[in-house]
Design an enzyme around this catalytic site. Structure first.
Site, PDB file in Angstrom:
ATOM      1  N   HIS A  27       0.814  -1.424  -0.124  1.00 39.55           N
ATOM      2  CA  HIS A  27      -0.060  -0.010  -0.112  1.00 39.55           C
ATOM      3  C   HIS A  27       0.814   1.193   0.136  1.00 39.55           C
ATOM      4  O   HIS A  27       1.830   1.193   0.691  1.00 39.55           O
ATOM      5  CB  HIS A  27      -0.979  -0.007   1.247  1.00 39.55           C
ATOM      6  CG  HIS A  27      -2.113   1.023   1.034  1.00 39.55           C
ATOM      7  ND1 HIS A  27      -1.990   2.294   1.371  1.00 39.55           N
ATOM      8  CD2 HIS A  27      -3.381   0.610   0.494  1.00 39.55           C
ATOM      9  CE1 HIS A  27      -3.308   2.640   1.049  1.00 39.55           C
ATOM     10  NE2 HIS A  27      -4.018   1.928   0.574  1.00 39.55           N
TER      11      HIS A  27
ATOM     12  N   GLU B  47      -7.792  -5.133  -0.174  1.00 41.32           N
ATOM     13  CA  GLU B  47      -8.474  -6.018  -1.400  1.00 41.32           C
ATOM     14  C   GLU B  47      -8.592  -7.382  -1.156  1.00 41.32           C
ATOM     15  O   GLU B  47      -9.358  -8.149  -1.799  1.00 41.32           O
ATOM     16  CB  GLU B  47      -7.525  -5.384  -2.940  1.00 41.32           C
ATOM     17  CG  GLU B  47      -7.367  -4.024  -2.820  1.00 41.32           C
ATOM     18  CD  GLU B  47      -8.895  -3.615  -3.656  1.00 41.32           C
ATOM     19  OE1 GLU B  47      -9.897  -3.905  -2.957  1.00 41.32           O
ATOM     20  OE2 GLU B  47      -8.850  -2.605  -4.426  1.00 41.32           O
TER      21      GLU B  47
HETATM   22  N1  ACO Z   1       4.079  -7.525  -4.612  1.00 47.97           N
HETATM   23  C1  ACO Z   1       5.352  -7.626  -4.940  1.00 47.97           C
HETATM   24  N2  ACO Z   1       6.047  -6.498  -5.022  1.00 47.97           N
HETATM   25  C2  ACO Z   1       5.348  -5.079  -4.552  1.00 47.97           C
HETATM   26  C3  ACO Z   1       4.083  -5.286  -4.414  1.00 47.97           C
HETATM   27  C4  ACO Z   1       3.402  -6.513  -4.144  1.00 47.97           C
HETATM   28  N3  ACO Z   1       2.139  -6.681  -4.088  1.00 47.97           N
HETATM   29  N4  ACO Z   1       3.980  -4.097  -3.875  1.00 47.97           N
HETATM   30  C5  ACO Z   1       5.121  -3.316  -4.083  1.00 47.97           C
HETATM   31  N5  ACO Z   1       5.788  -4.122  -4.336  1.00 47.97           N
HETATM   32  C6  ACO Z   1       7.377  -3.752  -4.551  1.00 47.97           C
HETATM   33  C7  ACO Z   1       7.521  -3.284  -6.137  1.00 47.97           C
HETATM   34  O1  ACO Z   1       7.793  -4.053  -7.314  1.00 47.97           O
HETATM   35  C8  ACO Z   1       8.535  -2.070  -6.214  1.00 47.97           C
HETATM   36  O2  ACO Z   1       9.668  -2.890  -6.225  1.00 47.97           O
HETATM   37  P1  ACO Z   1      10.887  -2.019  -6.906  1.00 47.97           P
HETATM   38  O3  ACO Z   1      11.524  -0.799  -5.843  1.00 47.97           O
HETATM   39  O4  ACO Z   1      12.023  -2.974  -6.841  1.00 47.97           O
HETATM   40  O5  ACO Z   1      10.454  -1.441  -7.989  1.00 47.97           O
HETATM   41  C9  ACO Z   1       8.438  -1.544  -4.268  1.00 47.97           C
HETATM   42  O6  ACO Z   1       7.717  -2.746  -3.956  1.00 47.97           O
HETATM   43  C10 ACO Z   1       7.593  -0.346  -4.311  1.00 47.97           C
HETATM   44  O7  ACO Z   1       6.579  -0.494  -4.990  1.00 47.97           O
HETATM   45  P2  ACO Z   1       5.712   0.744  -5.459  1.00 47.97           P
HETATM   46  O8  ACO Z   1       4.839   0.525  -6.542  1.00 47.97           O
HETATM   47  O9  ACO Z   1       6.541   1.872  -5.857  1.00 47.97           O
HETATM   48  O10 ACO Z   1       5.110   1.162  -3.985  1.00 47.97           O
HETATM   49  P3  ACO Z   1       3.726   2.040  -3.926  1.00 47.97           P
HETATM   50  O11 ACO Z   1       3.737   2.204  -2.420  1.00 47.97           O
HETATM   51  O12 ACO Z   1       3.611   3.191  -4.778  1.00 47.97           O
HETATM   52  O13 ACO Z   1       2.603   0.749  -4.341  1.00 47.97           O
HETATM   53  C11 ACO Z   1       0.803  -0.484  -4.640  1.00 47.97           C
HETATM   54  C12 ACO Z   1       1.473   0.764  -3.723  1.00 47.97           C
HETATM   55  C13 ACO Z   1       0.470   0.164  -5.966  1.00 47.97           C
HETATM   56  C14 ACO Z   1      -0.678  -0.668  -3.913  1.00 47.97           C
HETATM   57  C15 ACO Z   1       1.895  -1.564  -4.629  1.00 47.97           C
HETATM   58  O14 ACO Z   1       2.041  -2.200  -3.317  1.00 47.97           O
HETATM   59  C16 ACO Z   1       0.933  -2.548  -5.348  1.00 47.97           C
HETATM   60  O15 ACO Z   1       1.048  -2.748  -6.731  1.00 47.97           O
HETATM   61  N6  ACO Z   1       0.369  -3.733  -4.897  1.00 47.97           N
HETATM   62  C17 ACO Z   1      -0.496  -4.811  -5.488  1.00 47.97           C
HETATM   63  C18 ACO Z   1      -1.767  -4.323  -6.277  1.00 47.97           C
HETATM   64  C19 ACO Z   1      -2.982  -3.852  -4.977  1.00 47.97           C
HETATM   65  O16 ACO Z   1      -3.175  -4.657  -4.200  1.00 47.97           O
HETATM   66  N7  ACO Z   1      -3.530  -2.992  -5.516  1.00 47.97           N
HETATM   67  C20 ACO Z   1      -4.738  -2.539  -4.301  1.00 47.97           C
HETATM   68  C21 ACO Z   1      -4.152  -1.299  -3.376  1.00 47.97           C
HETATM   69  S1  ACO Z   1      -5.126  -0.906  -2.114  1.00 47.97           S
HETATM   70  C22 ACO Z   1      -6.267   0.106  -2.650  1.00 47.97           C
HETATM   71  O17 ACO Z   1      -5.878   1.025  -3.734  1.00 47.97           O
HETATM   72  C23 ACO Z   1      -7.659   0.180  -2.573  1.00 47.97           C
END
Ligand code: ACO
Length: 401
Positions: free
Chosen positions: A288, A346
């Protein structure tokens, strides 16, 4: 309305406008950590894992009140008394009707199997056709203090759109609303054609309450941007729906459930998840932007799922999901120890909505039916602020020769 921000001119509030390119200001990718404004609607504390909804911790309020009471709380700042609750229920019931053009659009979309979020987006936009919607407030149905008529109409009619579309896709005719059911039970009735049990209605109320608002998330920000231009509420909700559709925001629960089904049994979880991470894929339902601990909404919905699955034949699915969650958390801690990736809302959303008999395509539309109340609350706050939202970009293209 006179806005105080300008598009191009340097101003005392924004002296960086017009600065030479050598004075590059710090960038804020994703606007992370930027505080846009004040709000009375919700407070998200990502470090402590707390979500406060208009003065109540989400875990205290969401499992306890109806969605209608939650709307009243969000829009007025206090829980309704019996008379206020009855008035809101009546106001919503009176508006449970779709314009003929909207129903025609839903039929056309069902023929073409359009994505349910795109259908909801188009159908919501079609409310602009309704003669009852009037920016001057002079429609056939007047506002019911303290609620705005368009706001009520959006909340009352969007569940009809989702349910009618689902039934049309199944070759069934849309149902007329049940005269006595509350908002959550009504939605289940309109989808399935039978009155839900109290446990099912409670689970849906809890879900809708849990996701009603959540700070300056992407779709809420979109709604605020649209309203800040002095646009209208229907446009703000339509824009927010577009933002919510994306898998990084509201589009994750379907894939999260697919993942649990694909794993199938707990012993396969670790190998499956490890392979996914090795391919560079994300585990849906985890991570998140704000929370660095478990999303408090995940705990509320885990409780709702536990109650819903307690006696049903799918109890095993609930147990499997918990084991998949545990394996995912273990592997994410290895994979990104510095990120603290935890379960988000989610993951258990998927389980609750599946337990209520919904196809995964409907998960994001259901999220939208609740978050619309939050978008409307934010739109009202933004409208009162009377300030155009207009960040800047730093030009890195070629200079003119
Ligand atoms: N699985 C694996 N790796 C992850 C995940 C995950 N669920 N979430 C983040 N990471 C990793 C990314 O690959 C990234 O790695 P990198 O630095 O090597 O590129 C690092 O962690 C940071 O990721 P960001 O996308 O910059 O983190 P941010 O805080 O912006 O992202 C997000 C949050 C988009 C929700 C992300 O965690 C994600 O994609 N999760 C999966 C999708 C999801 O569950 N979405 C629902 C969110 S809840 C809502 O909006 C209601």
């Amino acid at each position: 309305m006179t806005h105080t921000a300008t598009d191009t001119a340097p101003s005392p509030s924004n002296p960086a406008v017009g600065m030479p390119s050598s004075n590059k200001p710090p960038l804020h990718p994703g606007l992370a950590d930027i505080v846009l404004s004040e709000t009375r609607l919700s407070r998200v504390d990502g470090q402590r894992g707390e979500l406060v909804l208009a003065g109540y911790a989400v875990e205290d309020i969401a499992p306890r009140v109806s969605f209608e009471a939650m709307i009243h709380l969000l829009w007025t700042g206090s829980l309704p008394d019996d008379a206020e609750l009855a008035a809101l229920r009546r106001a919503l019931a009176e508006r449970r009707i779709l314009p003929g053009a909207t129903v025609a659009l839903l039929r056309k979309a069902a023929e073409r199997r359009v994505h349910p979020m795109d259908t909801l987006n188009m159908a919501t936009a079609s409310l602009h056709l309704s003669t009852a919607l009037s920016t001057s407030g002079e429609g056939p149905m007047q506002s019911v203090a303290p609620y705005d008529d368009t706001a009520l109409r959006l909340l009352a009619s969007m569940p009809l759109m989702v349910a009618a579309y689902e039934r049309l896709c199944q070759g069934l005719e849309p149902l007329a609303p049940h005269p006595e059911l509350g908002h959550a039970a009504q939605l289940l009735y309109l989808l399935h054609g039978e009155e839900p049990s109290d446990i099912q209605a409670r689970a849906l109320d809890t879900y809708l309450n849990t996701v009603i608002d959540h700070g300056a998330n992407a779709s809420t920000f979109t709604a605020r941007v649209i309203i800040s231009t002095d646009s209208d509420l229907v446009s703000a909700v339509v824009g927010a729906l577009g933002a919510l559709k994306g898998p990084l925001h509201g589009g994750a629960p379907g894939p999260a459930l697919d993942m649990v089904f694909e794993i199938g049994e707990a012993s396969r979880a670790e190998a499956y998840l490890r392979a996914k991470l090795a391919r560079g894929e994300r585990l849906m339902g985890f991570g998140h932007r704000v929370y660095r601990v478990r999303d408090p909404r995940a705990a509320v919905l885990e409780g709702a799922a536990r109650d819903l699955y307690r006696e049903g034949p799918q109890r095993e699915l609930y147990e499997l999901a918990r084991q998949v969650e545990a394996a995912a958390l273990r592997l994410l801690a290895e994979h990104k120890p510095e990120r603290q990736l935890r379960t988000n809302v989610e993951f258990y959303t998927a389980l609750v909505l599946h337990g209520l008999g919904l196809r995964s395509d409907l998960f994001t539309p259901l999220f939208a039916l609740s978050r619309t109340a939050g978008w409307i609350g934010h739109a009202e706050e933004q409208r009162r602020e009377r300030r155009l939202i207009r960040p800047r970009l730093w030009y890195v293209g070629p200079e003119p020769v």
